[in-house]
Design a protein around this motif. Structure first.
Motif, mmCIF file in Angstrom:
data_model
loop_
_atom_site.group_PDB
_atom_site.id
_atom_site.type_symbol
_atom_site.label_atom_id
_atom_site.label_comp_id
_atom_site.label_asym_id
_atom_site.label_seq_id
_atom_site.Cartn_x
_atom_site.Cartn_y
_atom_site.Cartn_z
ATOM 1 N N LYS A 153 20.037 -1.603 1.657
ATOM 2 C CA LYS A 153 19.402 -1.128 2.238
ATOM 3 C C LYS A 153 19.009 0.797 1.778
ATOM 4 O O LYS A 153 19.005 1.096 1.458
ATOM 5 N N PRO A 154 17.669 0.112 0.508
ATOM 6 C CA PRO A 154 16.774 1.147 0.455
ATOM 7 C C PRO A 154 16.362 1.912 1.660
ATOM 8 O O PRO A 154 15.743 1.451 2.052
ATOM 9 N N ILE A 155 15.658 2.131 0.757
ATOM 10 C CA ILE A 155 14.424 3.889 1.269
ATOM 11 C C ILE A 155 12.870 2.720 1.249
ATOM 12 O O ILE A 155 12.759 2.947 -0.403
ATOM 13 N N LEU A 156 12.482 2.775 2.080
ATOM 14 C CA LEU A 156 10.960 2.544 1.692
ATOM 15 C C LEU A 156 10.320 3.736 1.394
ATOM 16 O O LEU A 156 8.963 3.660 1.577
ATOM 17 N N ALA A 157 10.786 4.778 2.194
ATOM 18 C CA ALA A 157 9.706 5.416 2.490
ATOM 19 C C ALA A 157 10.782 6.977 3.196
ATOM 20 O O ALA A 157 11.240 6.647 3.877
ATOM 21 N N LEU A 182 7.431 -0.117 -3.731
ATOM 22 C CA LEU A 182 6.553 -1.436 -2.907
ATOM 23 C C LEU A 182 5.760 -1.948 -3.681
ATOM 24 O O LEU A 182 4.435 -0.790 -4.537
ATOM 25 N N ASP A 183 4.553 -2.657 -3.197
ATOM 26 C CA ASP A 183 3.464 -3.581 -3.438
ATOM 27 C C ASP A 183 2.676 -2.160 -2.623
ATOM 28 O O ASP A 183 3.063 -1.491 -1.791
ATOM 29 N N GLU A 184 1.227 -2.789 -2.087
ATOM 30 C CA GLU A 184 0.021 -1.281 -1.512
ATOM 31 C C GLU A 184 0.383 -1.782 -0.059
ATOM 32 O O GLU A 184 0.497 -1.216 0.498
ATOM 33 N N GLU A 185 0.254 -2.242 -0.036
ATOM 34 C CA GLU A 185 0.892 -3.408 1.399
ATOM 35 C C GLU A 185 1.675 -2.923 1.545
ATOM 36 O O GLU A 185 1.882 -2.476 3.040
ATOM 37 N N GLN A 186 2.628 -3.564 1.175
ATOM 38 C CA GLN A 186 3.784 -2.251 1.609
ATOM 39 C C GLN A 186 4.127 -1.096 2.192
ATOM 40 O O GLN A 186 4.681 -1.091 2.481
ATOM 41 N N ALA A 187 3.896 -0.582 1.370
ATOM 42 C CA ALA A 187 3.451 0.445 1.221
ATOM 43 C C ALA A 187 2.846 1.557 2.291
ATOM 44 O O ALA A 187 3.003 2.860 2.583
ATOM 45 N N GLY A 188 1.812 1.133 2.604
ATOM 46 C CA GLY A 188 1.040 1.884 3.535
ATOM 47 C C GLY A 188 1.345 1.462 4.731
ATOM 48 O O GLY A 188 1.602 1.930 5.151
ATOM 49 N N SER A 189 2.339 -0.078 4.845
ATOM 50 C CA SER A 189 2.867 -0.070 5.942
ATOM 51 C C SER A 189 4.131 0.793 6.589
ATOM 52 O O SER A 189 4.602 1.140 7.703
ATOM 53 N N ALA A 190 5.018 1.333 5.417
ATOM 54 C CA ALA A 190 6.284 1.933 5.484
ATOM 55 C C ALA A 190 5.574 3.535 5.878
ATOM 56 O O ALA A 190 6.303 4.303 6.402
ATOM 57 N N ALA A 191 4.431 3.766 4.974
ATOM 58 C CA ALA A 191 3.940 5.264 5.301
ATOM 59 C C ALA A 191 3.335 5.089 7.111
ATOM 60 O O ALA A 191 3.559 6.554 7.149
ATOM 61 N N PRO A 215 -1.724 4.399 -0.412
ATOM 62 C CA PRO A 215 -1.063 4.256 1.009
ATOM 63 C C PRO A 215 -1.370 5.228 1.832
ATOM 64 O O PRO A 215 -2.411 4.868 3.398
ATOM 65 N N LEU A 216 -0.970 6.549 2.167
ATOM 66 C CA LEU A 216 -1.274 7.264 3.120
ATOM 67 C C LEU A 216 -2.746 7.521 3.301
ATOM 68 O O LEU A 216 -3.297 8.044 4.053
ATOM 69 N N LYS A 217 -3.814 7.856 2.061
ATOM 70 C CA LYS A 217 -4.904 8.575 2.136
ATOM 71 C C LYS A 217 -5.723 6.818 3.329
ATOM 72 O O LYS A 217 -6.183 7.059 4.323
ATOM 73 N N GLN A 218 -5.650 5.478 3.672
ATOM 74 C CA GLN A 218 -5.734 5.057 4.373
ATOM 75 C C GLN A 218 -5.727 5.610 5.788
ATOM 76 O O GLN A 218 -6.447 4.791 6.804
#
Length: 318
Positions: free
Chosen positions: A228-232, A256-265, A288-291
């Motif tokens: 159960k890792p924290i993603l964001a 996380l990779d860029e896509e995973q981080a973007g989805s989590a954000a 990821p958040l900027k996008q």
């Protein structure tokens, strides 16, 4: 030989006719009378950097006077968090600008740089300000942009947590797990200005009650019941939710990779802004958040009320 704070610029005459001395008690109030109120929260915070010189932590601060009245001030100081560059800030009363005062104050402070181990400098300014031209003229180059973005309630589609095998969890701001992740995130998004954020510093500077941190939520990946890792994560610095935007620090796991981080954000931003507006600070390094926030602002679904630029002058690499 290292000078003491008292020896720094004991009293010097500038070409403009002003005299320079070390910062003294009461200068902040006298300068406020000639400078006027700060233009924005960043401006207010930067003025708070002006304080008596010291050797621990290392800082130098000087004041320029006109006929005995303080009209300008400047400081350079070392941060324990960002060791590679000293921060520089200067402000001059309107009637004394465009006379080279800030440049001369910078030159005086530059004489102290050999005493502190680094000659690299950085400074932040508001976009479209005259200070940008001053920094460029003095060898600084833009290295980062930061914006405050306010996201209105319900503009992002809520994620299906069950289908995505995600879980939203309240977490105490004193959590070691959260603190560790916040430190790792901070270091990861500050590669442009190397940071030495530790668990202790993260707790002190970003998560302690004294910082205004009032609560935190995390988005977990529950696909693996054992980990159960924290993603964001999202940390609120606003005690009560109202129609006014809450200030939120939103980040993600650097693993996380860029896509995973973007989805989590995106998912966590949608969840924390579902009912109330939130304001997040977004550096260009937070891809990821900027996008997500760029997409919202471009479509009129979020507002950017302030933009700051950070300039640096790295003599060791120039």
């Amino acid at each position: 030989m290292s000078t003491t704070p008292e020896e720094t610029s004991s009293r010097l005459a500038l070409d403009s006719g002003l005299t320079v001395r070390p910062w003294a008690e009461g200068d902040d109030l006298q300068l406020l009378e000639v400078w006027g109120d700060p233009e924005n929260p960043m401006h207010h915070g930067d003025r708070g950097l002006l304080r008596p010189s010291s050797n621990e932590p290392w800082s130098r601060c000087i004041v320029a006077e006109h006929e005995g009245v303080p009209v300008a001030a400047a400081t350079i100081f070392r941060s324990s968090l960002h060791p590679d560059r000293l921060s520089f800030y200067a402000e001059v009363a309107p009637e004394h600008r465009r006379q080279g005062v800030a440049a001369q104050l910078l030159e005086i402070l530059e004489a102290e740089l050999p005493n502190c181990g680094t000659q690299n400098l950085k400074a932040r300014v508001a976009k479209h300000s005259a200070a940008q031209c001053f920094l460029k003229d003095n060898g600084f180059q833009k290295v980062q942009r930061s914006r405050r973005v306010t996201v209105q309630p319900g503009v992002l589609k809520l994620p299906d947590l069950d289908a995505a095998q995600l879980d939203l969890e309240d977490l105490d701001t004193g959590s070691v797990e959260l603190t560790q992740l916040v430190a790792e995130f901070y270091n990861a998004v500050h590669e442009w200005d190397r940071a030495e954020m530790t668990v202790g510093k993260a707790q002190q500077l970003l998560l302690a009650p004294e910082t205004g941190a009032s609560g935190a939520v995390v988005l977990r990946d529950v696909s693996d019941e054992g980990k159960k890792p924290i993603l964001a994560f999202a940390i609120s610095y606003t005690a009560e939710r109202t129609e006014d935007p809450a200030d939120v620090l939103l980040g993600w796991s650097p693993e996380l990779d860029e896509e995973q981080a973007g989805s989590a954000a995106r998912a966590l931003l949608a969840l924390v802004s579902a009912r109330y507006p939130v304001t997040v600070e977004v550096d260009d390094s937070m891809g990821p958040l900027k996008q997500v926030t760029d997409e919202l602002t471009d479509n009129g679904l979020a507002d950017s009320d302030f933009e700051a630029l950070i300039y640096a002058r790295d003599l060791s690499t120039s």
